[in-house]
Each structure stands twice: as structure tokens, then as C-alpha cells.
Design a protein around this motif. Structure first.
Motif, short mmCIF file in Angstrom:
data_model
loop_
_atom_site.label_atom_id
_atom_site.label_comp_id
_atom_site.label_asym_id
_atom_site.label_seq_id
_atom_site.Cartn_x
_atom_site.Cartn_y
_atom_site.Cartn_z
N GLU A 1 -46.22 -2.60 -37.11
CA GLU A 1 -46.05 -1.15 -37.05
C GLU A 1 -44.60 -0.76 -37.32
O GLU A 1 -44.31 0.18 -38.07
CB GLU A 1 -46.50 -0.61 -35.69
CG GLU A 1 -46.35 0.89 -35.53
CD GLU A 1 -47.20 1.71 -36.50
OE1 GLU A 1 -46.91 2.90 -36.67
OE2 GLU A 1 -48.17 1.16 -37.09
N ILE A 2 -43.66 -1.50 -36.73
CA ILE A 2 -42.23 -1.24 -36.96
C ILE A 2 -41.90 -1.43 -38.43
O ILE A 2 -41.22 -0.61 -39.05
CB ILE A 2 -41.35 -2.17 -36.08
CG1 ILE A 2 -41.47 -1.75 -34.61
CG2 ILE A 2 -39.90 -2.15 -36.54
CD1 ILE A 2 -40.86 -2.75 -33.64
N GLU A 3 -42.40 -2.50 -39.04
CA GLU A 3 -42.15 -2.77 -40.46
C GLU A 3 -42.77 -1.68 -41.33
O GLU A 3 -42.16 -1.23 -42.31
CB GLU A 3 -42.69 -4.15 -40.84
CG GLU A 3 -42.46 -4.54 -42.27
CD GLU A 3 -41.00 -4.73 -42.66
OE1 GLU A 3 -40.76 -4.91 -43.86
OE2 GLU A 3 -40.11 -4.67 -41.79
N ARG A 4 -43.98 -1.23 -41.00
CA ARG A 4 -44.64 -0.18 -41.77
C ARG A 4 -43.81 1.09 -41.74
O ARG A 4 -43.56 1.71 -42.78
CB ARG A 4 -46.04 0.09 -41.21
CG ARG A 4 -46.86 1.07 -42.05
CD ARG A 4 -48.17 1.45 -41.38
NE ARG A 4 -47.98 2.17 -40.13
CZ ARG A 4 -47.57 3.44 -40.03
NH1 ARG A 4 -47.30 4.14 -41.11
NH2 ARG A 4 -47.43 4.03 -38.85
N LYS A 5 -43.32 1.47 -40.56
CA LYS A 5 -42.49 2.68 -40.44
C LYS A 5 -41.17 2.52 -41.18
O LYS A 5 -40.68 3.47 -41.80
CB LYS A 5 -42.25 3.01 -38.97
CG LYS A 5 -43.47 3.56 -38.29
CD LYS A 5 -43.19 3.91 -36.85
CE LYS A 5 -44.44 4.48 -36.18
NZ LYS A 5 -44.21 4.80 -34.78
N ARG A 6 -40.58 1.33 -41.10
CA ARG A 6 -39.31 1.09 -41.79
C ARG A 6 -39.49 1.22 -43.30
O ARG A 6 -38.69 1.86 -43.97
CB ARG A 6 -38.78 -0.31 -41.44
CG ARG A 6 -37.39 -0.59 -42.00
CD ARG A 6 -36.99 -2.04 -41.78
NE ARG A 6 -37.79 -2.95 -42.58
CZ ARG A 6 -37.60 -3.18 -43.88
NH1 ARG A 6 -36.66 -2.54 -44.54
NH2 ARG A 6 -38.36 -4.04 -44.53
N LEU A 7 -40.56 0.63 -43.82
CA LEU A 7 -40.79 0.70 -45.27
C LEU A 7 -41.08 2.12 -45.73
O LEU A 7 -40.72 2.49 -46.85
CB LEU A 7 -41.93 -0.24 -45.66
CG LEU A 7 -41.59 -1.72 -45.63
CD1 LEU A 7 -42.83 -2.55 -45.92
CD2 LEU A 7 -40.48 -2.05 -46.59
#
Length: 162
Positions: free
Chosen positions: A37-43
Motif C-alpha cells: 500500500e505504501i509503495e502504491r501510494k508512493r508510485l
């Protein structure tokens, strides 16, 4: 009560049938979901150009990368060992005992790798630190002599970093 094995890669612990993972692996899977989820938001927040350039590390084309030991940290042996340490320690920081996401923890050498190269792949010389603790430890290491660093134990570092 019906029982079955935990679904995590080869774990043979028996758990109630209505559960998917044992307690330890439930934490690991929750951590993976948080990381994703953190990676999705970062991207979502970065531009496409930045995403494309992100495929390369900033030292990839540096003529000094070998001096910094980056080849060691990019080896398959290190990748497997560091993943094993994260699972062994259940994604828990060794200082504050809090569970963090995969990208927030660093597998660190208790006795620095360059001080005792013979222990570079010794699992008993590895622990997990969040970025803040790792950066503080690195700063303290720079102020210490090689002999002091060789004598440091996990408990010594915990006392210094708390």
C-alpha cells in the motif's frame, strides 16, 4: 476442532481451519500488505520520468561503487540472507521492538562488515534496525576505533541507541 497447516512458504504449524496463517506469519503478511500500500501510494505521487530513472541506483554508474561495498549488498547471497533475517526477526526493530514495513528496516551488521569481514555473512552478527536507528548507529561507528567496534555486542548497541 478442524486444523490445517499455515499457508506460509513451507510452514508446518497447525492452526485452526478458519485461519490462513500462524501468528508469526500473520504479522509478516500484514507487513507485506502495508508495504504494498505504501509503495502504491508512493508510485502514484511520483512522475513517470522519476519512476523510470528509479530503476538505477545512484551509484550504479559510479566508478567508486566498488569502494562502498555495493557489490556485496547486491549479491544473491546477501539478498537471501537479509530476507531470512527479516523473517527470523518478524520485521521487528531490535531497539524499539516495533514492527515495521519491509522498506523501513535495514539488515545491519552488529560488528561492521568492514571491521570483521569473516562475519559479513554470519547470521548471528545481523539484526534489524529502522532507518533512524541505523543512521544513529552509523554515526556512532564513525567515532569509534576498530578495536572498540570489534568488542561491541548487540546489548552494548541497544544501550547506546536507547
Amino acid at each position: 476442532m478442524k486444523m490445517r497447516h499455515c499457508k506460509y512458504q513451507g510452514c508446518r504449524k497447525l492452526i485452526p481451519y478458519d485461519e490462513s496463517y500462524c501468528h508469526a506469519h500473520e504479522l509478516v503478511m500484514a507487513s507485506k500488505a502495508v508495504d504494498e500500500e505504501i509503495e502504491r501510494k508512493r508510485l502514484e505521487s511520483v512522475s513517470q520520468g522519476y519512476r523510470a530513472s528509479e530503476r538505477h541506483t545512484r551509484y550504479a554508474n559510479s566508478e567508486h561503487s566498488h569502494e562502498l561495498g555495493h557489490a556485496f549488498y547486491h549479491s544473491q547471497q546477501w539478498a537471501r540472507l537479509s530476507a531470512r533475517v527479516k523473517v527470523r526477526d518478524l520485521y521487528t526493530d531490535s531497539i524499539d521492538r516495533l514492527v515495521y514495513g519491509k522498506g523501513e528496516l535495514i539488515v545491519d551488521h552488529i560488528v561492521p562488515r568492514l571491521v570483521d569481514e569473516g562475519r559479513a555473512l554470519d547470521e548471528s552478527n545481523l539484526w534489524l534496525l529502522n532507518r533512524e536507528h541505523h543512521n544513529r548507529k552509523t554515526g556512532l561507528e564513525k567515532k569509534m576505533t576498530t578495536e572498540q567496534l570489534k568488542r561491541m555486542t548487540k546489548n552494548d548497541w541497544i544501550e547506546l541507541l536507547k
